[in-house]
Write a protein that holds these residues in place. Structure first.
Motif, short mmCIF file in Angstrom:
data_model
loop_
_atom_site.label_atom_id
_atom_site.label_comp_id
_atom_site.label_asym_id
_atom_site.label_seq_id
_atom_site.Cartn_x
_atom_site.Cartn_y
_atom_site.Cartn_z
N ASP A 1 31.90 36.39 39.71
CA ASP A 1 32.50 37.04 40.86
C ASP A 1 33.12 38.34 40.37
OD1 ASP A 1 33.60 37.70 43.30
OD2 ASP A 1 35.34 36.40 43.05
N CYS A 2 32.53 39.46 40.80
CA CYS A 2 33.03 40.76 40.34
C CYS A 2 34.25 41.21 41.13
CB CYS A 2 31.92 41.79 40.43
SG CYS A 2 31.38 42.15 42.11
N GLY A 3 34.63 40.44 42.15
CA GLY A 3 35.79 40.81 42.96
C GLY A 3 35.45 41.69 44.14
N LEU B 1 37.98 45.43 47.55
CA LEU B 1 38.38 44.99 46.22
C LEU B 1 39.85 44.60 46.28
CD1 LEU B 1 36.86 47.57 43.70
CD2 LEU B 1 36.42 45.14 43.78
N GLU B 2 40.30 43.86 45.28
CA GLU B 2 41.71 43.50 45.19
C GLU B 2 42.34 44.38 44.12
OE1 GLU B 2 43.44 39.72 43.31
OE2 GLU B 2 43.28 39.25 45.45
N GLU C 1 22.48 45.59 40.21
CA GLU C 1 22.93 46.23 38.97
C GLU C 1 23.65 47.54 39.26
OE1 GLU C 1 20.44 48.60 35.72
OE2 GLU C 1 20.16 46.43 35.55
N GLN C 2 23.09 48.35 40.14
CA GLN C 2 23.69 49.64 40.46
C GLN C 2 25.05 49.47 41.15
OE1 GLN C 2 22.89 52.91 39.80
NE2 GLN C 2 21.50 51.92 38.39
N GLN D 1 29.40 50.24 39.71
CA GLN D 1 30.40 51.04 40.41
C GLN D 1 31.77 50.36 40.46
OE1 GLN D 1 29.58 54.21 41.29
NE2 GLN D 1 27.72 53.58 40.23
N VAL D 2 31.82 49.06 40.18
CA VAL D 2 33.09 48.32 40.27
C VAL D 2 33.94 48.66 39.06
CG1 VAL D 2 34.15 46.03 40.38
CG2 VAL D 2 31.98 46.46 41.56
N PRO D 3 35.15 49.19 39.27
CA PRO D 3 36.01 49.53 38.13
C PRO D 3 36.52 48.28 37.43
CG PRO D 3 37.12 50.00 40.21
CD PRO D 3 35.74 49.56 40.55
N ILE D 4 36.80 48.41 36.14
CA ILE D 4 37.32 47.29 35.36
C ILE D 4 38.70 46.90 35.89
CG2 ILE D 4 38.14 46.60 33.08
CD1 ILE D 4 35.90 48.38 31.92
N LYS D 5 39.51 47.90 36.20
CA LYS D 5 40.86 47.65 36.71
C LYS D 5 40.99 48.38 38.04
CE LYS D 5 45.67 47.79 35.36
NZ LYS D 5 46.64 48.16 34.35
N PRO D 6 40.57 47.73 39.15
CA PRO D 6 40.63 48.42 40.44
C PRO D 6 42.06 48.66 40.91
CG PRO D 6 39.82 46.17 40.70
CD PRO D 6 40.02 46.40 39.25
N LEU D 7 42.31 49.87 41.44
CA LEU D 7 43.63 50.22 41.95
C LEU D 7 43.49 50.72 43.39
CD1 LEU D 7 45.11 52.21 38.94
CD2 LEU D 7 45.59 49.84 39.57
#
Length: 175
Positions: free
Chosen positions: A33-35, A66-67, A123-124, A128-134
């Motif tokens: 789960d990528c969030g 995203l969270e 994959e694309q 785009q999902v950031p490691i630490k979403p803000l």
């Protein structure tokens, strides 16, 4: 979506389709789960065949949530990606390459007479999902003592500053 390479016409294959957020969740590896919770994914691309190579140029637009990693609140996360892939047959794969370059990220391989376009889309989007979403760069996060969202409310708890393990060396003088 499977693309049969032998069925690609000379002028190329223009594709335009939409997928649901549920499709995206099911396309992720089991237990992953990528969030990112997508509502809809719109894809348009051009698939062309040049000798044994297949070129795919396209655009992906999606909207999701995203969270935030600081305040744990959901926030809108739009995804707009332009991508290019050049796929070569697995038989042409050179085994002795040791290091990938930036240009190698646009190359891939296919096996047989079909290409799984779904895998490339997932994959694309995942890239785009950031490691630490803000939710915002200025997000204050949660109070470590009482847990309230500091973006909405304030509390009287003092945040203890982390002391560096090297702080003891600050006054150290070498003769």
């Amino acid at each position: 979506m499977q693309i049969t390479i032998s069925n690609i016409p000379e002028e190329g294959l223009h594709l335009r389709f939409s997928k649901s957020g549920e499709w995206f969740d099911q396309s992720l590896p089991a237990g992953d789960d990528c969030g990112l919770h997508l509502r809809k994914i719109d894809v348009q691309c051009l698939v062309e065949k040049v000798l044994k190579n297949v070129s795919i140029k396209g655009k992906i637009e999606a909207g999701g949530e995203l969270e935030c990693s600081r305040c744990l609140e959901p926030f809108d996360f739009p995804v707009e990606i332009e991508f290019t892939y050049v796929l070569t047959p697995v038989e042409d794969l050179v085994e002795d390459e040791l290091e990938l370059t930036y240009e190698d990220l646009e190359y891939g391989h296919y096996n047989g007479d079909t290409i799984d376009l779904d895998q490339l889309i997932v994959e694309q989007v995942m890239l785009q999902v950031p490691i630490k979403p803000l939710c915002a760069d200025s997000c204050k996060g949660l109070c470590p003592t009482c847990g309230i969202n500091l973006n909405r409310e304030s509390c009287n708890h003092e945040v203890e500053q982390m002391r560096s393990p090297f702080a003891a060396l600050k006054n150290f003088k070498v003769k």
